[in-house]
Design an enzyme around this catalytic site. Sequence first.
Site, mmCIF file in Angstrom:
data_model
loop_
_atom_site.group_PDB
_atom_site.id
_atom_site.type_symbol
_atom_site.label_atom_id
_atom_site.label_comp_id
_atom_site.label_asym_id
_atom_site.label_seq_id
_atom_site.Cartn_x
_atom_site.Cartn_y
_atom_site.Cartn_z
ATOM 1 N N LYS A 1 -17.824 8.393 9.330
ATOM 2 C CA LYS A 1 -18.249 8.231 7.946
ATOM 3 C C LYS A 1 -19.304 9.285 7.605
ATOM 4 O O LYS A 1 -18.965 10.389 7.233
ATOM 5 C CB LYS A 1 -18.691 6.790 7.709
ATOM 6 C CG LYS A 1 -17.506 5.823 7.832
ATOM 7 C CD LYS A 1 -17.858 4.396 7.612
ATOM 8 C CE LYS A 1 -16.617 3.512 7.528
ATOM 9 N NZ LYS A 1 -15.742 3.537 8.718
ATOM 10 N N THR B 1 -7.361 7.403 26.307
ATOM 11 C CA THR B 1 -7.752 8.813 26.303
ATOM 12 C C THR B 1 -8.984 8.997 25.431
ATOM 13 O O THR B 1 -9.079 8.427 24.341
ATOM 14 C CB THR B 1 -6.597 9.680 25.770
ATOM 15 O OG1 THR B 1 -5.473 9.505 26.631
ATOM 16 C CG2 THR B 1 -6.985 11.142 25.722
ATOM 17 N N SER C 1 -21.347 -15.515 14.020
ATOM 18 C CA SER C 1 -20.809 -14.388 13.255
ATOM 19 C C SER C 1 -20.979 -14.616 11.759
ATOM 20 O O SER C 1 -20.666 -15.698 11.238
ATOM 21 C CB SER C 1 -19.323 -14.214 13.586
ATOM 22 O OG SER C 1 -18.736 -13.207 12.792
ATOM 23 N N ARG D 1 0.835 -1.202 0.000
ATOM 24 C CA ARG D 1 0.000 0.000 0.000
ATOM 25 C C ARG D 1 0.871 1.254 0.000
ATOM 26 O O ARG D 1 1.762 1.398 0.838
ATOM 27 C CB ARG D 1 -0.937 -0.002 1.220
ATOM 28 C CG ARG D 1 -1.895 -1.195 1.204
ATOM 29 C CD ARG D 1 -2.615 -1.349 2.527
ATOM 30 N NE ARG D 1 -3.310 -2.628 2.587
ATOM 31 C CZ ARG D 1 -4.607 -2.791 2.367
ATOM 32 N NH1 ARG D 1 -5.354 -1.754 2.063
ATOM 33 N NH2 ARG D 1 -5.158 -3.986 2.448
#
Length: 404
Positions: A248, A278, A137, A21
């Site tokens: 999104k 955090t 699943s 990539r």
Amino acid sequence: MDYEKVFQDAVDKVKAEGRYRVFAHLERHAGNFPHATRHHDDGSTSEVVVWCSNDYLGQAQNKDVLAALSEAGARMGVGSGGTRNIAGTTYLHGELEKELADLHGKEAALLFTSGYVSNDAAISTIAQLMPDCIILSDALNHASMIAGIRHSGCEKRIYRHNDVAHLEEILKELPKAAPKLIAFESVYSMDGDISPMAAICDLADKYNAMTYLDEVHAVGLYGERGGGVSEREGVAHRITVIEGTLAKAFGLMGGYIAGSEAMVDAVRCAAPGFIFTTTLPPPLVAGAITSIRHVRATNDLRVRHQERAQRLKDLLVEAGLPVMPSVTHIVPIMVGDALRCKQATDMLLDDYGVYIQPINYPTVPVGTERLRITPTPFHDDGVMDELVAALKDVWMRLQLQKAA
């Protein structure tokens, strides 16, 4: 042991398989989405049109969202100050969780730092809270859901993608009294198909199972208020846990779950992925609140989004390009080879100013490599026509397979 050789061999293997990539360094233009400037290594720049962003509604550049983010940063600072349990909770975090609960018609919601973290933390924690839980699943569930299932340490059973008959076969084999969690998505983002949600809920009722629904590629985009496919299909109230994202359709960052007060509180008390990280900074939270309120009240954005996706599908079919069947805003074009998929995207970017990233293994199975195009309400007819012309040229230059 030559440690560096191990690392280099791993990289070389990915390169040899055509899966390496390379990131394009883009500078998006606020107020001019989907246009962006590409920064090259030699210091030069060129203009591109972005066709693969998950900022589905362009909310990352919404003026009201930007104003809310800036105002909160100036007033409260840009950092959160710590974990939610120590110093990281502001009143804005509570307001955002109320907005998310309302969006899905649930009693409560809980924020996480990303959609990946929310799936991993919530699935693993919920399953661990129930002794001897069995997770069922869908075979095409997202990597973050798979991570949560693995980290739960519970027994898992995989059912064929969207195959409710196979799901029931498995459920029949399991003790009815055993705690069970059916995990599935609404919109599967690589193929653009939708799960048979009502039928899955029927099976959950019949076999005493809970349901866990990932709505990340649907929240904000479907339903009159943007509650996702579960709202559109009228089954949100039947889903035990709805998981979503702020990254999104809402254009920011963060993940969340929504469900009953008791379930959300139990996850809040027990999930390491919530307790020990955090939290989201106040400016992002303020921007998310504004974005959710805007998207919820602006259904014409969703209508325009669907119209744009359908127009592009029609143009690609007319051009003879191998568009995969999709009933959603996802527009996948099959290539079927990792090296040629990377060649196509490089050519589109370098020669035509079209930015689409290749989708290769492990995101999709080997042999199903593709381009995944995500039109938005801001991709006009002109850039669509230019895209189709560029794709036709690239398909011809690389002699790629066209539609049957």
